[in-house]
Design a protein around this motif. Structure first.
Motif, PDB file in Angstrom:
ATOM      1  N   LYS A  42       0.841  -1.204   0.000  1.00  0.00           N
ATOM      2  CA  LYS A  42       0.000   0.000   0.000  1.00  0.00           C
ATOM      3  C   LYS A  42       0.875   1.252   0.000  1.00  0.00           C
ATOM      4  CE  LYS A  42      -3.658   2.309   2.557  1.00  0.00           C
ATOM      5  NZ  LYS A  42      -4.520   2.294   3.729  1.00  0.00           N
ATOM      6  N   ALA A  43       1.922   1.248   0.828  1.00  0.00           N
ATOM      7  CA  ALA A  43       2.829   2.403   0.881  1.00  0.00           C
ATOM      8  C   ALA A  43       3.569   2.581  -0.438  1.00  0.00           C
ATOM      9  CB  ALA A  43       3.822   2.239   2.028  1.00  0.00           C
ATOM     10  N   LEU A  44       4.029   1.478  -1.040  1.00  0.00           N
ATOM     11  CA  LEU A  44       4.752   1.561  -2.312  1.00  0.00           C
ATOM     12  C   LEU A  44       3.847   2.063  -3.432  1.00  0.00           C
ATOM     13  CD1 LEU A  44       6.823  -1.764  -2.250  1.00  0.00           C
ATOM     14  CD2 LEU A  44       7.622   0.551  -1.741  1.00  0.00           C
ATOM     15  N   ALA A  45       2.579   1.648  -3.407  1.00  0.00           N
ATOM     16  CA  ALA A  45       1.645   2.103  -4.436  1.00  0.00           C
ATOM     17  C   ALA A  45       1.364   3.599  -4.319  1.00  0.00           C
ATOM     18  CB  ALA A  45       0.344   1.315  -4.337  1.00  0.00           C
ATOM     19  N   GLN A  46       1.461   4.130  -3.116  1.00  0.00           N
ATOM     20  CA  GLN A  46       1.217   5.551  -2.900  1.00  0.00           C
ATOM     21  C   GLN A  46       2.473   6.394  -3.079  1.00  0.00           C
ATOM     22  OE1 GLN A  46      -0.456   5.660   1.026  1.00  0.00           O
ATOM     23  NE2 GLN A  46      -2.462   4.985   0.351  1.00  0.00           N
ATOM     24  N   ASN A  47       3.643   5.755  -3.109  1.00  0.00           N
ATOM     25  CA  ASN A  47       4.901   6.491  -3.214  1.00  0.00           C
ATOM     26  C   ASN A  47       5.761   5.922  -4.338  1.00  0.00           C
ATOM     27  OD1 ASN A  47       7.287   7.837  -2.921  1.00  0.00           O
ATOM     28  ND2 ASN A  47       7.484   7.509  -0.739  1.00  0.00           N
ATOM     29  N   PRO A  48       5.649   6.451  -5.548  1.00  0.00           N
ATOM     30  CA  PRO A  48       6.403   5.912  -6.679  1.00  0.00           C
ATOM     31  C   PRO A  48       7.902   6.191  -6.631  1.00  0.00           C
ATOM     32  CG  PRO A  48       5.157   7.840  -7.348  1.00  0.00           C
ATOM     33  CD  PRO A  48       4.758   7.535  -5.942  1.00  0.00           C
ATOM     34  N   SER A  49       8.372   6.967  -5.665  1.00  0.00           N
ATOM     35  CA  SER A  49       9.813   7.231  -5.589  1.00  0.00           C
ATOM     36  C   SER A  49      10.574   6.033  -5.012  1.00  0.00           C
ATOM     37  CB  SER A  49      10.103   8.486  -4.766  1.00  0.00           C
ATOM     38  OG  SER A  49       9.819   8.264  -3.401  1.00  0.00           O
ATOM     39  N   ILE A  50       9.898   5.148  -4.288  1.00  0.00           N
ATOM     40  CA  ILE A  50      10.565   3.959  -3.731  1.00  0.00           C
ATOM     41  C   ILE A  50      10.692   2.928  -4.834  1.00  0.00           C
ATOM     42  CG2 ILE A  50      10.510   2.141  -1.994  1.00  0.00           C
ATOM     43  CD1 ILE A  50       8.743   4.009  -0.284  1.00  0.00           C
ATOM     44  N   THR A  51      11.931   2.653  -5.223  1.00  0.00           N
ATOM     45  CA  THR A  51      12.179   1.740  -6.333  1.00  0.00           C
ATOM     46  C   THR A  51      12.940   0.490  -5.929  1.00  0.00           C
ATOM     47  OG1 THR A  51      14.173   2.962  -6.908  1.00  0.00           O
ATOM     48  CG2 THR A  51      12.129   3.585  -8.061  1.00  0.00           C
ATOM     49  N   GLU A  52      13.382   0.407  -4.693  1.00  0.00           N
ATOM     50  CA  GLU A  52      14.133  -0.769  -4.266  1.00  0.00           C
ATOM     51  C   GLU A  52      13.842  -1.074  -2.807  1.00  0.00           C
ATOM     52  OE1 GLU A  52      18.691  -2.501  -4.385  1.00  0.00           O
ATOM     53  OE2 GLU A  52      18.230  -0.558  -5.281  1.00  0.00           O
ATOM     54  N   VAL A  53      13.543  -2.351  -2.549  1.00  0.00           N
ATOM     55  CA  VAL A  53      13.313  -2.850  -1.194  1.00  0.00           C
ATOM     56  C   VAL A  53      14.118  -4.129  -1.057  1.00  0.00           C
ATOM     57  CG1 VAL A  53      11.612  -3.728   0.441  1.00  0.00           C
ATOM     58  CG2 VAL A  53      11.000  -1.848  -1.079  1.00  0.00           C
ATOM     59  N   SER A  54      14.897  -4.221   0.001  1.00  0.00           N
ATOM     60  CA  SER A  54      15.723  -5.408   0.200  1.00  0.00           C
ATOM     61  C   SER A  54      14.902  -6.544   0.797  1.00  0.00           C
ATOM     62  CB  SER A  54      16.875  -5.084   1.145  1.00  0.00           C
ATOM     63  OG  SER A  54      16.377  -4.890   2.454  1.00  0.00           O
ATOM     64  N   ASP A  55      15.409  -7.735   0.669  1.00  0.00           N
ATOM     65  CA  ASP A  55      14.874  -8.923   1.345  1.00  0.00           C
ATOM     66  C   ASP A  55      13.393  -9.179   1.090  1.00  0.00           C
ATOM     67  OD1 ASP A  55      17.288  -9.849   2.592  1.00  0.00           O
ATOM     68  OD2 ASP A  55      17.131  -8.149   3.948  1.00  0.00           O
ATOM     69  N   CYS A  82       6.789  -7.024  -5.945  1.00  0.00           N
ATOM     70  CA  CYS A  82       7.616  -6.945  -7.155  1.00  0.00           C
ATOM     71  C   CYS A  82       6.889  -6.214  -8.269  1.00  0.00           C
ATOM     72  CB  CYS A  82       8.034  -8.338  -7.613  1.00  0.00           C
ATOM     73  SG  CYS A  82       9.260  -9.121  -6.562  1.00  0.00           S
ATOM     74  N   TYR A  83       5.599  -6.462  -8.412  1.00  0.00           N
ATOM     75  CA  TYR A  83       4.810  -5.786  -9.436  1.00  0.00           C
ATOM     76  C   TYR A  83       4.777  -4.279  -9.197  1.00  0.00           C
ATOM     77  CZ  TYR A  83       0.762  -4.227 -12.086  1.00  0.00           C
ATOM     78  OH  TYR A  83      -0.068  -3.539 -12.930  1.00  0.00           O
ATOM     79  N   ILE A  84       4.499  -3.881  -7.974  1.00  0.00           N
ATOM     80  CA  ILE A  84       4.423  -2.448  -7.667  1.00  0.00           C
ATOM     81  C   ILE A  84       5.794  -1.797  -7.826  1.00  0.00           C
ATOM     82  CG2 ILE A  84       3.952  -0.752  -5.852  1.00  0.00           C
ATOM     83  CD1 ILE A  84       1.797  -2.747  -4.829  1.00  0.00           C
ATOM     84  N   LEU A  85       6.856  -2.478  -7.398  1.00  0.00           N
ATOM     85  CA  LEU A  85       8.201  -1.927  -7.576  1.00  0.00           C
ATOM     86  C   LEU A  85       8.550  -1.798  -9.052  1.00  0.00           C
ATOM     87  CD1 LEU A  85      10.073  -3.686  -4.651  1.00  0.00           C
ATOM     88  CD2 LEU A  85       9.704  -1.225  -4.912  1.00  0.00           C
ATOM     89  N   SER A  86       8.081  -2.747  -9.872  1.00  0.00           N
ATOM     90  CA  SER A  86       8.310  -2.643 -11.321  1.00  0.00           C
ATOM     91  C   SER A  86       7.645  -1.401 -11.882  1.00  0.00           C
ATOM     92  CB  SER A  86       7.768  -3.877 -12.040  1.00  0.00           C
ATOM     93  OG  SER A  86       8.512  -5.010 -11.719  1.00  0.00           O
ATOM     94  N   LEU A  87       6.441  -1.128 -11.432  1.00  0.00           N
ATOM     95  CA  LEU A  87       5.750   0.085 -11.871  1.00  0.00           C
ATOM     96  C   LEU A  87       6.515   1.329 -11.426  1.00  0.00           C
ATOM     97  CD1 LEU A  87       2.026  -0.819 -11.113  1.00  0.00           C
ATOM     98  CD2 LEU A  87       3.164  -0.777 -13.338  1.00  0.00           C
ATOM     99  N   ASN A  88       7.007   1.313 -10.188  1.00  0.00           N
ATOM    100  CA  ASN A  88       7.754   2.463  -9.677  1.00  0.00           C
ATOM    101  C   ASN A  88       9.052   2.663 -10.444  1.00  0.00           C
ATOM    102  OD1 ASN A  88       5.722   2.743  -7.819  1.00  0.00           O
ATOM    103  ND2 ASN A  88       6.961   2.256  -6.037  1.00  0.00           N
ATOM    104  N   VAL A  89       9.769   1.576 -10.700  1.00  0.00           N
ATOM    105  CA  VAL A  89      11.030   1.673 -11.443  1.00  0.00           C
ATOM    106  C   VAL A  89      10.772   2.158 -12.861  1.00  0.00           C
ATOM    107  CG1 VAL A  89      12.920   0.303 -12.445  1.00  0.00           C
ATOM    108  CG2 VAL A  89      12.262  -0.043 -10.066  1.00  0.00           C
ATOM    109  N   GLY A  90       9.667   1.715 -13.452  1.00  0.00           N
ATOM    110  CA  GLY A  90       9.333   2.093 -14.821  1.00  0.00           C
ATOM    111  C   GLY A  90       8.836   3.517 -14.963  1.00  0.00           C
TER     112      GLY A  90
END
Length: 186
Positions: free
Chosen positions: A84-97, A110-118
């Motif tokens: 939920k936090a990642l979907a609201q904040n597209p600046s976060i592009t990497e999360v460990s572990d 992974c899907y939400i991070l892909s959107l953020n990275v893209g």
């Protein structure tokens, strides 16, 4: 200004993190490292409530804490809070572990991070809303009403699409592999 907040192995506990978290959105921290502390599910979920407003944060390092060894259902709930936090904040592009989350939560993250990275932040069309209007038969109202509603929102200029797609194509998107943040000890 402080851009990396390295709290690795500092015996940080839930009450410390809960006290620190409200001040983080006002900071310019780009990397937040919380490895090897004493953060439990409650503390992690409280942190996720503030991640959505940390617009400068790019990387979050969260592994090797007690919450990562909790029951799968609890880790799933932590994963949903983080997604939920990642979907609201597209600046976060990497999360460990990410591997500590159950498979369903890991896929969503992974899907939400892909959107953020893209470059998902390009899709923030309305200055008052984080969503945009899609024209489809499943949306409410007639096609004409939907088109009028979309015209009320800003649109992405056609010339920008090529740049957006090129950026997405040149970035390593999250896939089935999990990226880990590596920092060098000095």
């Amino acid at each position: 200004q402080l851009t990396t907040l390295d709290l690795d192995s500092t015996d940080l506990e839930d009450h410390h993190l809960i006290a620190l978290a409200p001040s983080l959105p006002a900071s310019k921290v780009k990397v937040l490292i919380l490895f090897f502390n004493n953060i439990h599910p409650h503390g992690f979920q409280e942190l996720t409530k503030h991640l959505a407003n940390m617009r400068s944060l790019n990387t979050l390092c969260i592994g090797n804490n007690p919450w990562t060894k909790a029951a799968p259902k609890v880790r799933y709930e932590c994963g949903l809070a983080l997604s939920k936090a990642l979907a609201q904040n597209p600046s976060i592009t990497e999360v460990s572990d990410l591997k500590v989350f159950p498979q369903e939560a890991c896929r969503l993250l992974c899907y939400i991070l892909s959107l953020n990275v893209g470059g998902r932040k390009f899709f923030r069309l309305s200055s008052t809303s984080s969503s945009f209007v899609l024209l489809s038969s499943s949306a409410g109202g007639t096609l004409q009403e939907q088109q009028q509603q979309q015209q009320q929102h800003e649109s992405i200029p056609p010339g920008l699409w090529a740049h957006m797609l090129a950026r997405a194509g040149n970035r390593h998107l999250y896939s089935h592999t999990v990226r880990h943040y590596r920092h060098n000890a000095k």
